[in-house]
Design an enzyme around this catalytic site. Structure first.
Site, PDB file in Angstrom:
ATOM      1  N   ASP A  80     -40.776  -0.628  54.410  1.00 26.66           N
ATOM      2  CA  ASP A  80     -39.623  -1.518  54.548  1.00 26.66           C
ATOM      3  C   ASP A  80     -38.760  -0.933  55.658  1.00 26.66           C
ATOM      4  OD1 ASP A  80     -37.251  -2.879  54.384  1.00 26.66           O
ATOM      5  OD2 ASP A  80     -36.800  -2.339  52.309  1.00 26.66           O
ATOM      6  N   TRP A 105     -40.445   8.154  50.774  1.00 26.91           N
ATOM      7  CA  TRP A 105     -40.961   7.186  49.803  1.00 26.91           C
ATOM      8  C   TRP A 105     -42.475   7.265  49.867  1.00 26.91           C
ATOM      9  CZ3 TRP A 105     -40.166   3.867  45.998  1.00 26.91           C
ATOM     10  CH2 TRP A 105     -40.889   2.677  45.906  1.00 26.91           C
ATOM     11  N   ASP A 124     -38.174   8.105  56.957  1.00 24.90           N
ATOM     12  CA  ASP A 124     -37.291   7.419  57.882  1.00 24.90           C
ATOM     13  C   ASP A 124     -36.918   8.394  58.994  1.00 24.90           C
ATOM     14  OD1 ASP A 124     -37.333   5.096  56.480  1.00 24.90           O
ATOM     15  OD2 ASP A 124     -35.435   5.421  55.424  1.00 24.90           O
ATOM     16  N   ASN A 153     -37.602   0.832  46.694  1.00 26.31           N
ATOM     17  CA  ASN A 153     -37.660   1.343  48.071  1.00 26.31           C
ATOM     18  C   ASN A 153     -36.543   0.801  48.951  1.00 26.31           C
ATOM     19  OD1 ASN A 153     -38.616   2.529  50.423  1.00 26.31           O
ATOM     20  ND2 ASN A 153     -40.045   0.873  50.864  1.00 26.31           N
ATOM     21  N   ASP A 154     -35.624   0.015  48.397  1.00 33.56           N
ATOM     22  CA  ASP A 154     -34.589  -0.579  49.237  1.00 33.56           C
ATOM     23  C   ASP A 154     -33.474   0.436  49.461  1.00 33.56           C
ATOM     24  OD1 ASP A 154     -33.435  -2.414  50.795  1.00 33.56           O
ATOM     25  OD2 ASP A 154     -32.664  -3.684  49.198  1.00 33.56           O
ATOM     26  N   TRP A 157     -33.448   6.309  53.394  1.00 40.09           N
ATOM     27  CA  TRP A 157     -33.834   7.680  53.054  1.00 40.09           C
ATOM     28  C   TRP A 157     -33.123   8.702  53.926  1.00 40.09           C
ATOM     29  CZ3 TRP A 157     -35.918   8.078  48.469  1.00 40.09           C
ATOM     30  CH2 TRP A 157     -36.538   6.951  47.943  1.00 40.09           C
ATOM     31  N   TYR A 166     -29.952   5.204  60.467  1.00 34.82           N
ATOM     32  CA  TYR A 166     -31.387   4.882  60.362  1.00 34.82           C
ATOM     33  C   TYR A 166     -31.921   4.359  61.687  1.00 34.82           C
ATOM     34  CZ  TYR A 166     -35.568   2.208  59.308  1.00 34.82           C
ATOM     35  OH  TYR A 166     -36.839   1.698  59.327  1.00 34.82           O
ATOM     36  N   THR A 169     -39.187   3.891  60.783  1.00 28.27           N
ATOM     37  CA  THR A 169     -39.970   4.495  59.697  1.00 28.27           C
ATOM     38  C   THR A 169     -41.378   4.840  60.172  1.00 28.27           C
ATOM     39  OG1 THR A 169     -38.708   3.165  58.124  1.00 28.27           O
ATOM     40  CG2 THR A 169     -40.742   4.140  57.311  1.00 28.27           C
TER      41      THR A 169
END
Lengths: 178, 169
Positions: A80, A105, A124, A153-154, A157, A166, A169
Site C-alpha cells: 500500500d 509490514w 517504507d 497495513n494502513d 511505517w 513518507y 515503499t
C-alpha cells in the site's frame, strides 16, 4: 493539508483504477464468451463453457506479474503506497536521500514463476518528500480492518523513524513461507 | 419440424445450458472467509519463517527491536522475562501474540525460537513453552497489559535482572 487531500485523491484514483482493472480481468473474458455463445447455434455448447471457479483470482502472466514497476508485480501483493521503482529507487532499496523505516509490514505473496509462497517485507522509505510522478498501488491482499491490528497495513511505517515523511515503499524477499 | 419449433428447442436448450452450470456452481465457497494468505500461514511450520512473518516487522530480523519506537529488544532481556512465571503470562499477552492468529503450536514454536536465538548464555536454564502451558497462560485474564508489565518489571528489578526500556514505564 493539500498534500493530505492529494494523497487521498491519489489513493482513490489508484483504488478505482485497480478495481476497474481487476473487474476487467475478471469479467471481460467471461462476458465475451457469453456474447460469442449467444451468436453460436445450439444450446448444448453452453454447458461446455469454462466456468471460472477461481473467481478471477489467478493472475495471468504478461499482465505485469513480473514487472516491478507495475502494481501487479507478484511481490507487491500486500503493498500500500508508492513504488520505489518509480521514485528513484529499486524494488529492494530506497532512493538516495531516503532511509528505510525501522519497522515494516511483512506478508506472504505467491510467486507464479516457481509456484512458491514467499515472505515479503515492505519497508517504507522515509525522510524525503513524496514524488508526485511515482506509481501508487493499493493491493494489501489479506489485510484486515484496524480492529485486527496485526493484519492492518494502513499505517505510515516511517512513524518509527526520526524523519517521519513518507516517500515510497520497497518489497524485500525475507524468506520462504514454509 | 418447423423452423419455429427448431428455434424454440434451441432456446430451451440454451436456457438449460445457461442455468445448469450456474446451479451446479452454487455450492458454497470452501474457504468461508479464509483467504489464500490465511491458508498459507496455517500450513507454515518453520519457527524462523513464522518469526519473520509475525514478529520481525517490529522486533526486526536481528531481534534488536526499535527501542526508540517503543519496541523492546530481545537480547539480554528475554531470558529473565521468560524465567519469571508472571513474565511468561506477560509474554503470552503481548500484542504480537494476541493478534497473531497463529495456533498454540505455532506460537509455542515461535516463542521457543526467540529464546533459542536471543537468550544467549541463559538459553539452557530458560524453560521453553509447551502447547499446554501456552494454552493455559493465554487463558489467564490480563485486563491491563501495561499495568501487568509494570508489576513484572518490579519483580525483575527486585531480583536484580535487567529490564528493557519501555515507552509506558
Amino acid at each position: 493539508m493539500l498534500k493530505v487531500i492529494e494523497r487521498i485523491q491519489d489513493a482513490l484514483s489508484g483504488f478505482v483504477e485497480n478495481t476497474a482493472r481487476r473487474s476487467a480481468r475478471q469479467f471481460g473474458r467471461r462476458s465475451a464468451l457469453a456474447k460469442m455463445g449467444g451468436v453460436m447455434v445450439g444450446g448444448a455448447a453452453f454447458s461446455a463453457l469454462p466456468f471460472d471457479r477461481a473467481w478471477g483470482a489467478t493472475p495471468a502472466a504478461g499482465d505485469g506479474t513480473f514487472d516491478d514497476k507495475s502494481c501487479d508485480y507478484w511481490r507487491y501483493c500486500a503493498l500500500d503506497g508508492f513504488l520505489c521503482t518509480t521514485a528513484g529507487g529499486s524494488k529492494s532499496s530506497c532512493p538516495v536521500g531516503a532511509e528505510a523505516s525501522l519497522v515494516s509490514w511483512v506478508g506472504t505473496c505467491h510467486n507464479p514463476g516457481d509456484k512458491r509462497d514467499y515472505l515479503i517485507s515492505y519497508y517504507d522509505c522515509c525522510g524525503k518528500t513524496a514524488f508526485s510522478g511515482a506509481q501508487f498501488c493499493l493491493r494489501s491482499e489479506g489485510e484486515r480492518p484496524a480492529y485486527s491490528m496485526g493484519l492492518h497495513n494502513d499505517i505510515n511505517w516511517c512513524m518509527s523513524n526520526a524523519n517521519k515523511g513518507y516517500h515510497c515503499t520497497v518489497a524485500l524477499v525475507v524468506g520462504v513461507a514454509e | 419440424m418447423t423452423l419455429r419449433t427448431l428455434f424454440t428447442g434451441i432456446s430451451i436448450a440454451t436456457l438449460l445450458g445457461v442455468t445448469m452450470p450456474l446451479v451446479t456452481s452454487a455450492e458454497p465457497q470452501a474457504s468461508y472467509g479464509l483467504d489464500d494468505h490465511d491458508k498459507v500461514v496455517r500450513k507454515m511450520t518453520s519457527p524462523k519463517s513464522l518469526y519473520m512473518l509475525k514478529c520481525s516487522g517490529c522486533h526486526r530480523v536481528d531481534g534488536k527491536g526499535a527501542p526508540e519506537a517503543g519496541i523492546p529488544p530481545f537480547p539480554g532481556f528475554i531470558a529473565p522475562l521468560a524465567r519469571n512465571p508472571d513474565g511468561r503470562v506477560y509474554i503470552a499477552h503481548v500484542p504480537g501474540i494476541v493478534g497473531s492468529r497463529l495456533s498454540n503450536e505455532q506460537l509455542a514454536d515461535v516463542l521457543n525460537y526467540v529464546i533459542d536465538e536471543w537468550a544467549g548464555e541463559d538459553a539452557s536454564d530458560t524453560p521453553r513453552f509447551t502447547v499446554e502451558e501456552l494454552a493455559e497462560l493465554r487463558e489467564t485474564p490480563v485486563t491491563n497489559i501495561v499495568e501487568y508489565r509494570r508489576d513484572v518489571v518490579n519483580q525483575l528489578i527486585e531480583s536484580g535482572d535487567p529490564v528493557a526500556d519501555y515507552p509506558w514505564p
